[in-house]
Write an enzyme that holds these catalytic residues in place. Structure first.
Site, short mmCIF file in Angstrom:
data_model
loop_
_atom_site.label_atom_id
_atom_site.label_comp_id
_atom_site.label_asym_id
_atom_site.label_seq_id
_atom_site.Cartn_x
_atom_site.Cartn_y
_atom_site.Cartn_z
CB SER A 33 -0.90 0.02 1.25
OG SER A 33 -1.80 -1.06 1.19
CG HIS A 65 -2.98 -3.27 -2.81
ND1 HIS A 65 -1.86 -4.02 -2.54
CD2 HIS A 65 -3.19 -2.51 -1.72
CE1 HIS A 65 -1.41 -3.73 -1.33
NE2 HIS A 65 -2.21 -2.81 -0.80
CG HIS A 87 -3.75 -7.59 1.66
ND1 HIS A 87 -4.14 -6.90 0.54
CD2 HIS A 87 -2.65 -6.97 2.13
CE1 HIS A 87 -3.31 -5.89 0.35
NE2 HIS A 87 -2.39 -5.92 1.29
CE1 TYR A 89 -5.57 -6.74 4.62
CE2 TYR A 89 -7.59 -6.70 3.33
CZ TYR A 89 -6.35 -6.18 3.62
OH TYR A 89 -5.85 -5.11 2.92
CD GLU A 90 -7.47 -8.77 -0.99
OE1 GLU A 90 -8.05 -8.95 -2.07
OE2 GLU A 90 -6.29 -8.33 -0.91
CB ALA A 117 1.58 0.61 4.23
CG MET A 204 -3.06 -5.84 8.33
SD MET A 204 -4.68 -5.18 7.86
CE MET A 204 -4.84 -3.86 9.07
CB SER A 205 0.94 -7.87 3.54
OG SER A 205 2.00 -6.92 3.67
CG ASN A 228 -0.45 3.78 10.68
OD1 ASN A 228 -0.29 3.19 9.61
ND2 ASN A 228 -0.65 3.13 11.83
CG HIS A 240 -6.51 1.63 3.22
ND1 HIS A 240 -5.28 1.01 3.41
CD2 HIS A 240 -6.76 1.53 1.89
CE1 HIS A 240 -4.83 0.54 2.27
NE2 HIS A 240 -5.70 0.86 1.32
O1 LIG Z 1 -0.09 -4.51 1.34
P1 LIG Z 1 0.23 -3.76 2.60
O2 LIG Z 1 0.67 -4.66 3.73
O3 LIG Z 1 1.18 -2.62 2.39
O4 LIG Z 1 -1.15 -3.11 3.08
C1 LIG Z 1 -1.27 -2.46 4.33
C2 LIG Z 1 -1.83 -3.42 5.31
C3 LIG Z 1 -3.30 -3.37 4.98
O5 LIG Z 1 -3.57 -4.19 3.89
C4 LIG Z 1 -3.50 -1.93 4.62
C5 LIG Z 1 -3.98 -1.16 5.82
O6 LIG Z 1 -4.05 0.20 5.54
O7 LIG Z 1 -2.23 -1.43 4.20
N1 LIG Z 2 -1.88 -4.22 11.04
C1 LIG Z 2 -1.56 -2.99 10.61
N2 LIG Z 2 -1.30 -2.80 9.30
C2 LIG Z 2 -1.00 -1.54 8.91
N3 LIG Z 2 -0.68 -1.07 7.67
C3 LIG Z 2 -0.46 0.25 7.79
N4 LIG Z 2 -0.61 0.66 9.07
C4 LIG Z 2 -0.95 -0.46 9.78
C5 LIG Z 2 -1.23 -0.68 11.16
O1 LIG Z 2 -1.22 0.24 12.00
N5 LIG Z 2 -1.54 -1.97 11.53
#
Ligand SMILES: O=P(O)(O)O[C@@H]1C[C@H](O)[C@@H](CO)O1
Ligand SMILES: Nc1nc2[nH]cnc2c(=O)[nH]1
Length: 265
Positions: A33, A65, A87, A89-90, A117, A204-205, A228, A240
């Site tokens: 992201s 994405h 991801h 979570y999808e 991210a 989350m990835s 963040n 997001h």
């Molecule tokens: O694909 P990433 O891990 O960069 O995406 C991040 C994690 C979540 O999918 C999303 C949360 O804002 O961004």
């Molecule tokens: N789990 C998680 N994924 C993120 N992706 C971007 N920021 C965050 C966060 O604060 N927590």
């Protein structure tokens, strides 16, 4: 009998070859992201196609994405950049999450760069900080591996590639990335738990892709962009849009850093 995930990755690699005419890619990147704009700095984009047109890929499910894959010529090397990922979570299972990596390896790549991210847990991080991933904590409780595939994860994130990155920018921070299942962000109590466990970043990835890459014998470089401050460590709520905005703001800096690192790999 339906084809297994690796056979589907071979099919996707064959389809990629026939679409691009490139026989083998040297290195593949997954742009998380906010990282997609950074890919524009990686070299001359030669081919670009929707990943959903390749066997086994799903259409994009998350804003930021794009669901495309780009073939880039960087000097004498062929670079493959996935502008987005699927991801966990999808809800499509672990094979869909790591199909990008398996396809890249089937297409010849032996170096995989995973970007994402992440929320900053380490108090020295500020929004916009790129962090090299030194190791991960997989809180998803999932694995892309099935059966007695006891893959060693002692050095999941290549020390050699991290050293190369530090040659480019010796001031780069290194940290431990904790992957949560998502899609919800964390509670402050969960962030305090992750901090106590030694995590510097939360996302989350990345971790399942890294495991799949290691199973395939590929080297992995992981980089997070702190988009963040993690939940509860600072006043603001999380969303997001904030993640994507931070990615856009940092795109030039992290894109140049990534391009300089990729050039040395
Ligand atoms: O694909 P990433 O891990 O960069 O995406 C991040 C994690 C979540 O999918 C999303 C949360 O804002 O961004
Ligand atoms: N789990 C998680 N994924 C993120 N992706 C971007 N920021 C965050 C966060 O604060 N927590």
């Amino acid at each position: 009998m339906t084809a297994g995930p690796k056979a589907i990755a071979e099919q996707a690699a064959d389809a990629l070859r026939s679409r691009t005419g490139v026989d083998a890619y040297d290195i593949a990147l997954v742009m998380g992201s906010g990282w997609a704009p950074a890919a524009d700095l990686l070299g001359e984009g030669r081919d670009e196609l929707p990943t959903a047109e390749l066997p086994g890929f799903l259409p994009p499910g998350v804003e930021g994405h794009s669901g495309t894959v780009r073939g880039i010529v960087d000097g004498d090397r062929n670079v493959l950049a996935f502008l987005g990922r699927t991801h966990l979570y999808e809800g499509h299972g672990t094979d869909s999450v790591v199909h990008n990596v398996r396809t890249a390896v089937a297409a010849g790549a032996r170096t995989i760069v995973l970007t994402n991210a992440a929320g900053g847990i380490n108090a020295t991080y500020t929004v916009g900080t790129p962090v090299l991933i030194a190791d991960h904590i997989n809180m998803t409780a999932r694995s892309p591996l099935v059966g007695a595939t006891f893959v060693d994860l002692t050095e999941t994130y290549s020390a050699e590639l991290r050293a190369l990155a530090l040659e480019v920018d010796p001031s780069l921070a290194e940290g431990v990335y904790a992957a949560m299942p998502g899609p919800h962000f964390e509670t402050p109590a969960e962030i305090r738990m992750l901090r106590a466990m030694g995590a510097d970043l939360v996302g989350m990835s990345t971790v399942l892709e890294a495991i799949a890459a290691r199973e395939a014998g590929a080297r992995v470089l992981g980089m997070s962009l702190v988009t963040n401050i993690a939940a509860g460590l600072e006043g603001a709520n999380l969303d997001h849009e904030e993640v994507l905005a931070a990615g856009r703001d940092a795109a030039e800096t992290v894109g140049r850093l990534l391009a300089d690192i990729v050039a040395r790999v």
